[in-house]
Design a protein around this motif. Sequence first.
Motif, PDB file in Angstrom:
ATOM      1  N   SER A 169      44.723  44.810  49.605  1.00  0.00           N
ATOM      2  CA  SER A 169      45.955  45.262  48.965  1.00  0.00           C
ATOM      3  C   SER A 169      47.146  44.410  49.353  1.00  0.00           C
ATOM      4  O   SER A 169      48.065  44.216  48.560  1.00  0.00           O
ATOM      5  CB  SER A 169      46.227  46.726  49.314  1.00  0.00           C
ATOM      6  OG  SER A 169      46.149  46.890  50.712  1.00  0.00           O
ATOM      7  N   LYS A 172      46.582  41.081  47.122  1.00  0.00           N
ATOM      8  CA  LYS A 172      46.109  41.187  45.737  1.00  0.00           C
ATOM      9  C   LYS A 172      47.124  40.640  44.742  1.00  0.00           C
ATOM     10  O   LYS A 172      46.789  39.894  43.839  1.00  0.00           O
ATOM     11  CB  LYS A 172      45.871  42.668  45.370  1.00  0.00           C
ATOM     12  CG  LYS A 172      44.420  43.025  45.323  1.00  0.00           C
ATOM     13  CD  LYS A 172      44.048  44.411  44.902  1.00  0.00           C
ATOM     14  CE  LYS A 172      44.969  45.550  44.966  1.00  0.00           C
ATOM     15  NZ  LYS A 172      44.226  46.823  44.788  1.00  0.00           N
ATOM     16  N   LEU A 173      48.382  41.038  44.932  1.00  0.00           N
ATOM     17  CA  LEU A 173      49.417  40.596  44.000  1.00  0.00           C
ATOM     18  C   LEU A 173      49.599  39.088  44.035  1.00  0.00           C
ATOM     19  O   LEU A 173      49.806  38.448  43.015  1.00  0.00           O
ATOM     20  CB  LEU A 173      50.759  41.256  44.326  1.00  0.00           C
ATOM     21  CG  LEU A 173      51.110  42.489  43.512  1.00  0.00           C
ATOM     22  CD1 LEU A 173      52.516  42.929  43.823  1.00  0.00           C
ATOM     23  CD2 LEU A 173      51.007  42.187  42.042  1.00  0.00           C
ATOM     24  N   VAL A 176      46.895  37.640  42.027  1.00  0.00           N
ATOM     25  CA  VAL A 176      47.186  37.767  40.608  1.00  0.00           C
ATOM     26  C   VAL A 176      48.231  36.725  40.188  1.00  0.00           C
ATOM     27  O   VAL A 176      48.097  36.083  39.151  1.00  0.00           O
ATOM     28  CB  VAL A 176      47.674  39.193  40.268  1.00  0.00           C
ATOM     29  CG1 VAL A 176      48.164  39.270  38.840  1.00  0.00           C
ATOM     30  CG2 VAL A 176      46.558  40.202  40.460  1.00  0.00           C
ATOM     31  N   SER A 177      49.258  36.531  41.022  1.00  0.00           N
ATOM     32  CA  SER A 177      50.282  35.504  40.729  1.00  0.00           C
ATOM     33  C   SER A 177      49.655  34.132  40.628  1.00  0.00           C
ATOM     34  O   SER A 177      49.980  33.358  39.737  1.00  0.00           O
ATOM     35  CB  SER A 177      51.292  35.377  41.862  1.00  0.00           C
ATOM     36  OG  SER A 177      52.166  36.416  41.847  1.00  0.00           O
ATOM     37  N   GLU A 205      39.312  44.572  38.476  1.00  0.00           N
ATOM     38  CA  GLU A 205      40.663  45.130  38.424  1.00  0.00           C
ATOM     39  C   GLU A 205      41.698  44.002  38.478  1.00  0.00           C
ATOM     40  O   GLU A 205      42.695  44.011  37.757  1.00  0.00           O
ATOM     41  CB  GLU A 205      40.850  46.069  39.622  1.00  0.00           C
ATOM     42  CG  GLU A 205      42.235  46.663  39.731  1.00  0.00           C
ATOM     43  CD  GLU A 205      42.519  47.190  41.149  1.00  0.00           C
ATOM     44  OE1 GLU A 205      43.215  48.192  41.252  1.00  0.00           O
ATOM     45  OE2 GLU A 205      42.039  46.589  42.129  1.00  0.00           O
ATOM     46  N   ILE A 206      41.418  43.030  39.339  1.00  0.00           N
ATOM     47  CA  ILE A 206      42.343  41.914  39.501  1.00  0.00           C
ATOM     48  C   ILE A 206      42.432  41.084  38.225  1.00  0.00           C
ATOM     49  O   ILE A 206      43.508  40.663  37.803  1.00  0.00           O
ATOM     50  CB  ILE A 206      41.924  41.065  40.707  1.00  0.00           C
ATOM     51  CG1 ILE A 206      42.183  41.880  41.972  1.00  0.00           C
ATOM     52  CG2 ILE A 206      42.689  39.761  40.751  1.00  0.00           C
ATOM     53  CD1 ILE A 206      41.653  41.260  43.222  1.00  0.00           C
ATOM     54  N   GLU A 208      41.894  42.188  35.191  1.00  0.00           N
ATOM     55  CA  GLU A 208      42.622  43.016  34.222  1.00  0.00           C
ATOM     56  C   GLU A 208      44.117  42.834  34.401  1.00  0.00           C
ATOM     57  O   GLU A 208      44.867  42.669  33.447  1.00  0.00           O
ATOM     58  CB  GLU A 208      42.310  44.510  34.439  1.00  0.00           C
ATOM     59  CG  GLU A 208      41.089  45.022  33.745  1.00  0.00           C
ATOM     60  CD  GLU A 208      41.114  44.759  32.261  1.00  0.00           C
ATOM     61  OE1 GLU A 208      40.170  44.148  31.750  1.00  0.00           O
ATOM     62  OE2 GLU A 208      42.109  45.141  31.601  1.00  0.00           O
ATOM     63  N   ALA A 209      44.556  42.887  35.667  1.00  0.00           N
ATOM     64  CA  ALA A 209      45.979  42.751  35.964  1.00  0.00           C
ATOM     65  C   ALA A 209      46.475  41.373  35.538  1.00  0.00           C
ATOM     66  O   ALA A 209      47.576  41.220  35.020  1.00  0.00           O
ATOM     67  CB  ALA A 209      46.226  42.972  37.454  1.00  0.00           C
ATOM     68  N   VAL A 212      47.269  41.165  31.899  1.00  0.00           N
ATOM     69  CA  VAL A 212      48.562  41.748  31.528  1.00  0.00           C
ATOM     70  C   VAL A 212      49.638  40.677  31.533  1.00  0.00           C
ATOM     71  O   VAL A 212      50.504  40.628  30.673  1.00  0.00           O
ATOM     72  CB  VAL A 212      48.947  42.886  32.509  1.00  0.00           C
ATOM     73  CG1 VAL A 212      50.375  43.312  32.299  1.00  0.00           C
ATOM     74  CG2 VAL A 212      48.018  44.063  32.340  1.00  0.00           C
ATOM     75  N   ILE A 213      49.574  39.780  32.524  1.00  0.00           N
ATOM     76  CA  ILE A 213      50.599  38.748  32.617  1.00  0.00           C
ATOM     77  C   ILE A 213      50.285  37.549  31.735  1.00  0.00           C
ATOM     78  O   ILE A 213      51.148  37.006  31.071  1.00  0.00           O
ATOM     79  CB  ILE A 213      50.698  38.209  34.052  1.00  0.00           C
ATOM     80  CG1 ILE A 213      50.859  39.334  35.039  1.00  0.00           C
ATOM     81  CG2 ILE A 213      51.857  37.257  34.164  1.00  0.00           C
ATOM     82  CD1 ILE A 213      50.894  38.829  36.451  1.00  0.00           C
ATOM     83  N   GLU A 313      44.238  46.610  55.303  1.00  0.00           N
ATOM     84  CA  GLU A 313      44.971  46.142  56.472  1.00  0.00           C
ATOM     85  C   GLU A 313      44.341  46.615  57.755  1.00  0.00           C
ATOM     86  O   GLU A 313      44.328  45.903  58.755  1.00  0.00           O
ATOM     87  CB  GLU A 313      46.433  46.609  56.417  1.00  0.00           C
ATOM     88  CG  GLU A 313      47.271  45.501  55.926  1.00  0.00           C
ATOM     89  CD  GLU A 313      48.729  45.491  56.291  1.00  0.00           C
ATOM     90  OE1 GLU A 313      49.471  45.126  55.399  1.00  0.00           O
ATOM     91  OE2 GLU A 313      49.091  45.814  57.434  1.00  0.00           O
TER      92      GLU A 313
END
Lengths: 411, 93
Positions: A169, A172-173, A176-177, A205-206, A208-209, A212-213, A313
């Motif tokens: 977590s 993850k972002l 995705v970036s 899931e990653i 999919e995200a 979106v972008i 974490e």
Amino acid sequence: MDYTKNASLFKAAADENRLRIMNILSGGEKCACVLLNSLDIGQSTLSHHMKILCDSGLVNSRKEGKWTHYSLNNEGFERLREAVEDIERIPDERLGCEPIEGKRTKLYVLTGFLGSGKTTLLIKLMEKLKGKKIGVIQNEFGKLGIDGEIIRNDDIQMIEINKGSIFCSCLKLKFVSALAEMAGKGFDYLFVESSGLGDPSNVEEILEATKVISGDCFDFAGAICLVDAVNFFDELSDLETVYRQLKHCNLAVITKTDLSDADTLTAIREKIREINPVCRIDISCNGNLDTGFFNEDLTLYSWAENEDTTNTEETKPKTLFMNFDGEIEEGTLESFISDIEKSSYRIKGFFNIKERGWCQVDVVGDRTDYKPCPAKERSQLVIISRIGPAIIKEIFDAWRKRTDLPMELKN
Amino acid sequence: MDINIKVIGEGCEKCDKLYENTIKAVEELSGELSAENLGKCLAAAKVEKVEDLIEIVKLGVMSTPSLMINGEIRLLGQTASTQKIKELIKEYA
């Protein structure tokens, strides 16, 4: 975007007097004498400005007798407007992409426990794909990104994500970036080399995200999991990570088979089948692999569904960095490593060894490999602990026992 | 007037801290402002924790933890003290 043309347009407009001149000209064609009267500048300064404006295409000139008459060039202004749009678009460039001529990037995710040979395999794959446009997202546990040093190459674009697992977590972002950043660049292939401790259960899931972008830029071609023939059974009993990596893969590749035997290989194949009833199983010997799978649809071998990753974490293992200046005796380094290897998942780095020179150091299980490498600024080891921060004392004790040369240990 | 507060982020200490501090901020503000009758709109303040990756990305947030008030990103990639969050929320009261 034509950087040169755009820059020269902006440079032409970027002067107070030139802006005033263009404003005056908006009222229609004017003679140079009129411009001279309206501004507080001399003839030669005016000529200087007008030359810049005409060269950039923003202003037209027409000679009538002694005097030159100037007018605005509409085409030039249209180009200036487009240049401004180009600049406005820059922050959005990573958001949304139209696949170039319907071409999507084939995305492979490479998993496999620490030391299973992911980087070695990746390098081989990239050699096979020479001439194609390739991107790499590399995930390392340590801040150093040691594997990045090994892969770095002019033909390949790489993003490194360090300090943890990209499936966790906390990162993850960022993952995705990074995917979004790589999305619009028209790569033929994008390889994601996850950390050995990475649990890719949530890769769907990653993706999919990322959709979106970046829209539908990626063609998920498969997850390839490397299985270390030598250490597999030990690793399996250690952490759920290996289990998860196998469960969620489409192709399992058993590596280092040259260091194993037929019975062990059969046992490994059976175990893999137990964990994943559907994935393809290939063999790699001495780092070599049949890359026929590039032309196949690996996703036919799918089975497990998206689930939460075990990377959190709380479960993040302790990573330490050891720095050393000067040369070390091979024996000293070997003894030090054997003292701490039981408490580490993985040790790797570069060291300046007396009489051998600079070597890449690779420790997996109880085996240490040294391979000559180019010289570095200082010797460094990344140590991923099996026992949490308790390894810090062990490292210091082991080092003191073997030598009194100075060494630096960092978090 | 409703104030919509979103705490964005999942599974890390900083995200939990931001959520905690935001809840505390709303509670304290509700108490402080009721004297001026503004407590009414704060009582309607909804604090939502957004933890789903796809929802987070849809909101256009690429760094966590983050704080969004009435659709505006006020804190990006960092947590903040209860006091600071109170000041931010007050702007919408």
